[in-house]
Design a protein around this motif. Sequence first.
Motif, PDB file in Angstrom:
ATOM      1  N   TYR A 221     -19.628  57.924 -20.723  1.00 43.89           N
ATOM      2  CA  TYR A 221     -19.756  56.671 -21.471  1.00 43.89           C
ATOM      3  C   TYR A 221     -20.189  55.554 -20.534  1.00 43.89           C
ATOM      4  O   TYR A 221     -20.985  54.691 -20.885  1.00 43.89           O
ATOM      5  CB  TYR A 221     -18.426  56.296 -22.124  1.00 43.89           C
ATOM      6  CG  TYR A 221     -17.979  57.270 -23.185  1.00 43.89           C
ATOM      7  CD1 TYR A 221     -18.367  57.112 -24.513  1.00 43.89           C
ATOM      8  CD2 TYR A 221     -17.158  58.354 -22.865  1.00 43.89           C
ATOM      9  CE1 TYR A 221     -17.955  58.002 -25.490  1.00 43.89           C
ATOM     10  CE2 TYR A 221     -16.737  59.245 -23.830  1.00 43.89           C
ATOM     11  CZ  TYR A 221     -17.139  59.070 -25.146  1.00 43.89           C
ATOM     12  OH  TYR A 221     -16.732  59.948 -26.100  1.00 43.89           O
ATOM     13  N   THR A 223     -21.905  55.789 -17.679  1.00 46.13           N
ATOM     14  CA  THR A 223     -23.294  55.873 -17.216  1.00 46.13           C
ATOM     15  C   THR A 223     -24.272  55.528 -18.339  1.00 46.13           C
ATOM     16  O   THR A 223     -25.273  54.848 -18.111  1.00 46.13           O
ATOM     17  CB  THR A 223     -23.607  57.238 -16.568  1.00 46.13           C
ATOM     18  OG1 THR A 223     -24.949  57.214 -16.109  1.00 46.13           O
ATOM     19  CG2 THR A 223     -23.456  58.400 -17.510  1.00 46.13           C
ATOM     20  N   SER A 224     -23.974  55.927 -19.555  1.00 46.09           N
ATOM     21  CA  SER A 224     -24.892  55.575 -20.639  1.00 46.09           C
ATOM     22  C   SER A 224     -24.851  54.077 -20.936  1.00 46.09           C
ATOM     23  O   SER A 224     -25.870  53.481 -21.285  1.00 46.09           O
ATOM     24  CB  SER A 224     -24.561  56.384 -21.901  1.00 46.09           C
ATOM     25  OG  SER A 224     -25.038  57.706 -21.727  1.00 46.09           O
ATOM     26  N   ASP A 227     -27.059  52.584 -18.284  1.00 42.23           N
ATOM     27  CA  ASP A 227     -28.475  52.819 -18.618  1.00 42.23           C
ATOM     28  C   ASP A 227     -28.954  51.792 -19.642  1.00 42.23           C
ATOM     29  O   ASP A 227     -30.010  51.191 -19.488  1.00 42.23           O
ATOM     30  CB  ASP A 227     -28.665  54.222 -19.236  1.00 42.23           C
ATOM     31  CG  ASP A 227     -28.712  55.326 -18.179  1.00 42.23           C
ATOM     32  OD1 ASP A 227     -28.937  55.018 -17.000  1.00 42.23           O
ATOM     33  OD2 ASP A 227     -28.529  56.506 -18.555  1.00 42.23           O
ATOM     34  N   ARG A 228     -28.157  51.624 -20.660  1.00 41.17           N
ATOM     35  CA  ARG A 228     -28.584  50.717 -21.737  1.00 41.17           C
ATOM     36  C   ARG A 228     -28.638  49.272 -21.253  1.00 41.17           C
ATOM     37  O   ARG A 228     -29.551  48.515 -21.602  1.00 41.17           O
ATOM     38  CB  ARG A 228     -27.654  50.861 -22.940  1.00 41.17           C
ATOM     39  CG  ARG A 228     -27.738  52.268 -23.553  1.00 41.17           C
ATOM     40  CD  ARG A 228     -26.879  52.393 -24.768  1.00 41.17           C
ATOM     41  NE  ARG A 228     -27.283  51.455 -25.804  1.00 41.17           N
ATOM     42  CZ  ARG A 228     -26.511  51.071 -26.806  1.00 41.17           C
ATOM     43  NH1 ARG A 228     -25.284  51.544 -26.913  1.00 41.17           N
ATOM     44  NH2 ARG A 228     -26.954  50.233 -27.696  1.00 41.17           N
TER      45      ARG A 228
END
Lengths: 315, 454
Positions: A221, A223-224, A227-228
Motif C-alpha cells: 500500500y 509503495t503504490s 507511486d501515485r
Amino acid sequence: MAFKQSVQKFTGKINEVEIGTGEKAIKLGGENVMPFYSFDGSMGQRPKVGMEILDVYPEAWCDSLKGIYKDVANDSVAWAKFVEEKFHPDFICLKFEGSDPNGLNKSVDECATLAKQVAQSVALPLVIAGSNNHEKDGQLFEKVAQALEGSNVLLLAAVEENYKTVGAAGGLAYKHKVGAESSVDINLAKQLNILLTQLGVKAEDMVMNVGCAAVGYGFEYVTSTMDRIRLAAFGQNDKTLQMPIMAPVSFETWSVKESIASEEEMADWGCQEERGIAMEVSTAASMLTGGADAVILRHPKSVETVNTFIKEIVG
Amino acid sequence: MALTGLDIFKLTPKKNCKDCGFPTCLAFSMKVATGGIEIEKCPHMSPESLAKLSDATAPLMKTVTVGKGDGAFKLGGETVLFRHEKTFVNRSRFAVILSDAMTDEEIEAKIANVKKINYVRIGEEMKVEIIGCKYGGNKEKYLSLIQKVKENDLHGAYMLVCEDADVVKEALVLVKEENPIVYGANKENYKEMVELVKKDKLPLGVHGGSLEELYGLVEEIQKLDHRELILNVGSSSVKEAYENSVQIRRIALKEEDRTFGYPSIVFVNELAKGNKHLEIAVASTFVMKYGSIIVLEDIDYARALPLFALRQNIFTDPQRPMRVEPNVYQINSADENAPVLVTVDFALTYFIVSGEIERSKVPVQLAIPDAGGYSVLTAWAAGKFGGSSIAKFIKESGLDENHNCKKLVLPGKVAVLKGDIEENLPGWEVIVGPDEAMHLPKFLKGLQVEALAL
Ligand code: B12
Ligand code: SF4
C-alpha cells in the motif's frame, strides 16, 4: 523497429528543502523524474540517510544495538556525538520516546533543553520526532522549535490532529521545516499539505511522511501510494504534492518478528542481528526505489549498506 | 494491442459481402477493435492480414514458462508499469548460483541452504525456485555438478548459465526434460544456442553488451523464430542494470515495442560483488522494478525473510485486499474452556496471529469479526473494529452463551477498547494482550499457568 530509448519528460519537480545550517546542512528533493530514472531528467539531490537516537535509554532495542551504543545510550548528547563521529550519517533523528504520556511522560521543557544540548554538540542537521501521541507531540514540537530557533531542524511530524500548533510554531514562528505525516493515502497527504500551506507554511519548507511499513507488513500500500503521489507531482505538476518524502524506516522494521525473534525462539532463522539489518536494509532500499528522498535507520551496518546502495544506483 | 477499427479495416478485403453478419467491412472492423467479435468470423481474410493482426493483438509482453511439473512457473506477461493500475501478474523468482569453479564444500553448503529455506507465509510457499549452474571452465566437473543437483531433488527449475554451446549441448542431455532455462545467448553464439533450444522451446537467456546491442540480438533471434526469451538487464553496474530494467519494461509496454516484450533476469550476485547486505538492498530494488529472475549468491533466512515478504507484497492484487472469513476459529483443538482471542479479518494479520497461536500449542478460540479486511490499527482508525462491534460479534457467535472460559484477549495496539468492551460484555474478563503477535506464545503460556493455579 529501430532501438530507441523511452524518455518521459515531466513538467513537475520536487521542491528542494534544506535542513540544518552551515557546512553540514543537507538538501532533500529537487528531482523531476521517478526514482533513479536519470534517462528522463534530473535525479535532484542524492537521497539522504539519517540515524535514529533516543532521548532515553533504548530499553526496547535489541541486544546487539544496545551493545553498539552501550557507552553512550544513557546520554543523548554523547550518543549524538558518537553517531556523528563514527558512522557519518547525513543527519540525526532525535526521537523523544520519553515524552510519551503513557510512558515516562517527560515534560516538554525537559525535552527542549535536551534538544538544545544535542543541537549545540553536533554539526549534523537534526530531525525531531515525538512519541506519536498527537496532543503531546504538538506541545513538544512547539517547545523544541522555540529552543532550537536558528538550527533549521525538521519536525517529524505534524498530523491532522496537531498541524496547527506544529505548523505555527515550527514553520512560522521559529522558521524550521515541517514534516507532514499522513496515513498511506494520496488524498490525505494532499489535504494535510494544503492545510499547512493555508496556515502560511511555505511549500518549500515542508517534507512529507506519507506512511511507511516494513516489507511484508502492508508495504504494498505504501509503495503504490508513493507511486501515485510522485506521478501526480510530476505528470500533473501538482504543487500540493511536490514535497520531498522522508521515511522513518527504523520505526517500523525493528518491531517486526523477523527482527526481534531471538535465536532461541526461532532456531532455524539464524543470527538475529543479521535479520534485523536485512529487514532494515531491504525496507530502506524499497522505500528509496519507491520514491523516498531520505530514510531514517538504526543499525550502523544498515547506514553503511544503504549509503553504498545509493552510491551504486545513482552512479 | 492498440489497433483501431480503421487499422483493422485496412486489412479486410473490403468486399462488404456481409458473410460476417455485419453490413460492411468497416462495421465489422469496429466491432473487432472493441473485442466484441473475433476476426476469424470473416471467412475472406488473407493469411498475411491474419498474421499481421495476430502479431498486433498479441500481448505486449510474452509469458515464458520455466521448469516442469510442480516446479513449473511463468515469467513475464505483465501489462502495466505501476501496480496501482492493475495487478503485477507473475512474481519475481529467486535463483541461487552453483558453479564447477566452487569447492565441493561450497557447493554442499549452498545445496543445504537451498533445502533449508522452505516455509509458508500467508499461504504461499517460500523457497528458491531456480538453481543456476554456472559453467566455470571444467566441463567434467560442470556436468557432474548438474548431476549432483539432480540427485539432490531441489524442486527448482534448472538454469544452465553457460555461453559455450558445446557444453550446453552435453548439459542438456541431462536436464532437457525439465524445461530448463538456457543462459545465455550473446552476439557470437546465438545461432548455435537457438539451434539447441528451438526444438524443445526452452527459455533462452540473452545478453548484450548494451541495451542497443541486446535489442539487435533479440531481433536476430526472433528471425530464427525462437520467442522463449529472457533478457539480461546487464551487470556492469547497479545503475546500468536498474536503468536497463526500467527501459526494457517501458519500451515494451509504453512504446508497445515487442522486441523487448520479454521477462528479465538480473544477476544481483554479480552486482553486489560479494557484499551480502548490498545484495539484499539491490535485490529488493529489482523485486520492485521489474526483475523476473533475481539471481542471488546464496540463500539464508536473513535474505529470504525480507525478500520473499517484499515479493509477496508487490505481487498481490491492489484492488482486492486479502481477507479471511469472519468467524470463530478453533486452534490447537480448542474447546469451551479455551480463552478467546480477538483479531481482524485481514489475511496478513490472521496468518501471523494464528501462526503464533499454533506455535504456542495453547488451545485458543480465535474470534474474527468483520473488520473490513483491514489491519488492527487501520480497522480501528476506520471505525470498523470497535468495542461495540467486537462485543456484538461475541454475542452473535454464541460464545457469550456457550463458552465456559470468559476471558477475552485484545490486541495490544487497541488497548483503549478494554473499557468499552467490558461495559458491553458483562461477565467477561477483558485482557490486553501484547502489541506484537510474536509475544503470544509466552503470553498464552502465562495465561494457562494462571488458569491452572486457580
Ligand atoms: C497498509 C496500511 C493501510 C492500508 C490498508 C491495509 C489493510 N488491509 O489493512 C490502507 C492504505 C487501505 C490504509 C487505510 C487507512 N489507514 Co492505514 N496503515 C497501513 C500501514 C502502513 C500498515 C498496516 C499493516 O498492514 N500492518 C501489518 C499487520 C499485520 O498489523 P496488525 O494487523 O496490527 O497485526 C499485528 C499486531 O496488531 C498483532 N496482533 C494482531 N491481532 C492480534 C490479536 C491479539 C490477541 C494480539 C495479542 C496481537 C495481535 O500482531 C500483528 C503482528 O505483530 C499502517 C502503518 C504501519 N506501518 O503499521 C497504517 C495505519 C495503521 N493506518 C492508519 C490510518 C489512520 C488509516 C486510515 C483510517 C486513514 C484514513 N483517515 O482514511 C485508513 C482507513 C481505511 C479506510 N478509510 O477505510 C494509521 C492508524 C493510526 C492509529 N494509531 O490509529 C496507521 C498506523 C498509519 C499512521 N501512522 O497514521 N492503511
Ligand atoms: S465477411 Fe469479411 S469481407 Fe465480408 S463484409 Fe464481413 S468483413 Fe467484409
